[in-house]
Design a protein around this motif. Sequence first.
Motif, PDB file in Angstrom:
ATOM      1  N   LYS A  24       8.949  10.176  -5.529  1.00  0.00           N
ATOM      2  CA  LYS A  24       8.707   8.743  -5.325  1.00  0.00           C
ATOM      3  C   LYS A  24       9.997   7.938  -5.295  1.00  0.00           C
ATOM      4  CE  LYS A  24       5.396   6.310  -7.149  1.00  0.00           C
ATOM      5  NZ  LYS A  24       4.295   5.826  -6.310  1.00  0.00           N
ATOM      6  N   GLU A  35      -5.885   0.045  -5.871  1.00  0.00           N
ATOM      7  CA  GLU A  35      -5.772   0.888  -7.056  1.00  0.00           C
ATOM      8  C   GLU A  35      -6.817   0.526  -8.107  1.00  0.00           C
ATOM      9  OE1 GLU A  35      -3.422  -0.926  -5.761  1.00  0.00           O
ATOM     10  OE2 GLU A  35      -1.570   0.221  -5.494  1.00  0.00           O
ATOM     11  N   SER A  87       0.869   0.932  -1.150  1.00  0.00           N
ATOM     12  CA  SER A  87       0.081   2.118  -1.502  1.00  0.00           C
ATOM     13  C   SER A  87      -0.658   2.675  -0.286  1.00  0.00           C
ATOM     14  CB  SER A  87      -0.934   1.766  -2.588  1.00  0.00           C
ATOM     15  OG  SER A  87      -0.273   1.474  -3.787  1.00  0.00           O
ATOM     16  N   ARG A 124      11.383   6.910  -8.004  1.00  0.00           N
ATOM     17  CA  ARG A 124      11.162   5.871  -9.018  1.00  0.00           C
ATOM     18  C   ARG A 124      12.423   5.684  -9.832  1.00  0.00           C
ATOM     19  NH1 ARG A 124       5.180   5.498 -11.792  1.00  0.00           N
ATOM     20  NH2 ARG A 124       4.272   4.567  -9.957  1.00  0.00           N
ATOM     21  N   SER A 135       0.199   6.411  -7.278  1.00  0.00           N
ATOM     22  CA  SER A 135      -0.077   6.240  -5.859  1.00  0.00           C
ATOM     23  C   SER A 135       0.990   6.989  -5.048  1.00  0.00           C
ATOM     24  CB  SER A 135      -0.109   4.758  -5.511  1.00  0.00           C
ATOM     25  OG  SER A 135       1.064   4.115  -5.972  1.00  0.00           O
ATOM     26  N   HIS A 140       6.961  -4.660  -6.182  1.00  0.00           N
ATOM     27  CA  HIS A 140       5.967  -3.623  -5.959  1.00  0.00           C
ATOM     28  C   HIS A 140       5.282  -3.893  -4.631  1.00  0.00           C
ATOM     29  CE1 HIS A 140       3.207  -0.819  -8.455  1.00  0.00           C
ATOM     30  NE2 HIS A 140       4.322  -0.232  -8.178  1.00  0.00           N
ATOM     31  N   TYR A 141       4.736  -2.868  -4.021  1.00  0.00           N
ATOM     32  CA  TYR A 141       3.858  -3.035  -2.859  1.00  0.00           C
ATOM     33  C   TYR A 141       4.481  -3.855  -1.739  1.00  0.00           C
ATOM     34  CZ  TYR A 141       0.570  -2.176  -6.644  1.00  0.00           C
ATOM     35  OH  TYR A 141      -0.056  -1.683  -7.732  1.00  0.00           O
ATOM     36  N   ASN A 163       3.125   6.833  -2.685  1.00  0.00           N
ATOM     37  CA  ASN A 163       4.071   6.091  -1.847  1.00  0.00           C
ATOM     38  C   ASN A 163       5.430   6.154  -2.509  1.00  0.00           C
ATOM     39  OD1 ASN A 163       2.340   4.251  -3.713  1.00  0.00           O
ATOM     40  ND2 ASN A 163       4.327   3.211  -3.559  1.00  0.00           N
TER      41      ASN A 163
HETATM   42 MG    MG Z   1       1.615   2.487  -7.372  1.00  0.00          MG
END
Ligand code: MG
Length: 338
Positions: A58, A183, A154, A60, A146, A233-234, A148
């Motif tokens: 991811k 989600e 997502s 992250r 998720s 996010h997103y 992504n």
């Molecule tokens: Mg997520």
Amino acid sequence: MSGSRRHTRRLAADEPGIAEAARLIRAGGLVALPTETVYGLGADAGNDRAVASIFAAKGRPRFNPLIVHLPDLEAAKTLAHFDSRAERLADAFWPGPLTLVLRRKASVRLSLLVSAGLDTVALRVPAQPAARALLRAAECPIAAPSANRSGRVSPTRAEHVMADLDGLVDAVLDDGPCAIGLESTVVDLSTDTAALLRPGGLAAEAVEALIGPLALPESDPDAPRSPGMLSRHYAPSIPLRLNAAAPLPGEAFIGFGPHDHHQAASLSPSGDLGEAAARLFDLLHRLDDPAYSSIAVMPIPETGLGRAINDRLRRAARGRDAEAEENGEPAKNRGREN
Ligand code: MG
Ligand code: TXA
């Protein structure tokens, strides 16, 4: 942090495909799996190295805690303490789009990394048939955020996963579009004060009807109770303008209600919030095209699933600003957010 290169296979969600996905998970691999909410990036939740590879794939920036997916309530009870509130919610809404944050049981076969060092764990029993079949076939809990890359929208279709993670996961189990498309709702029951950590696919009102009012998490963005509440996010790669009455030149306009010729698309021509939730991420993916100057979205009512839809839209609109601030640039889009 970037994941190691892998050959990504696309598996059909039939018996041989599910068996192969289960084999890959048991062997410590990474498999993107369909759920009724969004596609998840799954690994054996008891295997530290496999869980670590989720974060690598991811990209992250830090170890956020992950949701652990189980085939049924009985399996969930082996991992965490269920009080009467948790029992009531699980009985009513599992399998389904509800995640419960509960106190972990000691010495269970569950990577500490899924809890990111907390003494709690987030559990969910998904309803999607292929996800349930995979959970039964793999015979282990599956940790799955998720599917992504960090900060991206997502995925609600296997194609979205491939666009983001091709070459970083071992397989994508393709079962078409996700029915809910948002989600899960995350409710923290690890303390006496039940809290809504993330609005999602189950309306918060339905949870409150069973266990009473939910507290909202502290809004300090540096100390989120749920790291998923981080504001960045997103985000699609082009700007997003909310509560737009009409499109500006060059904008892709997303409507809500009857489709007219100004709109690139309508979230729901009939004004149905469930349909809008299911289409939201797919439309953001489709319209995230540099041919447009930005994406504009009509106002969405702030009730039921509308709360979760507006939450995702606000984060998506804020995403680019937060990124710019981290890089020391001024936040140019702030004035457009409303
Ligand atoms: Mg997520
Ligand atoms: O619908 C969904 O929930 C999807 C599908 C794949 O199940 N999964 C998902 O995972 O959205 P992710 O990692 O993107 O979001 C998990 C959310 C985050 O907001 C995270 O911070 C929160 O759950 N969370 C997980 N474990 C937690 C914990 N122990 N305490 C507090 N929050 C937790």
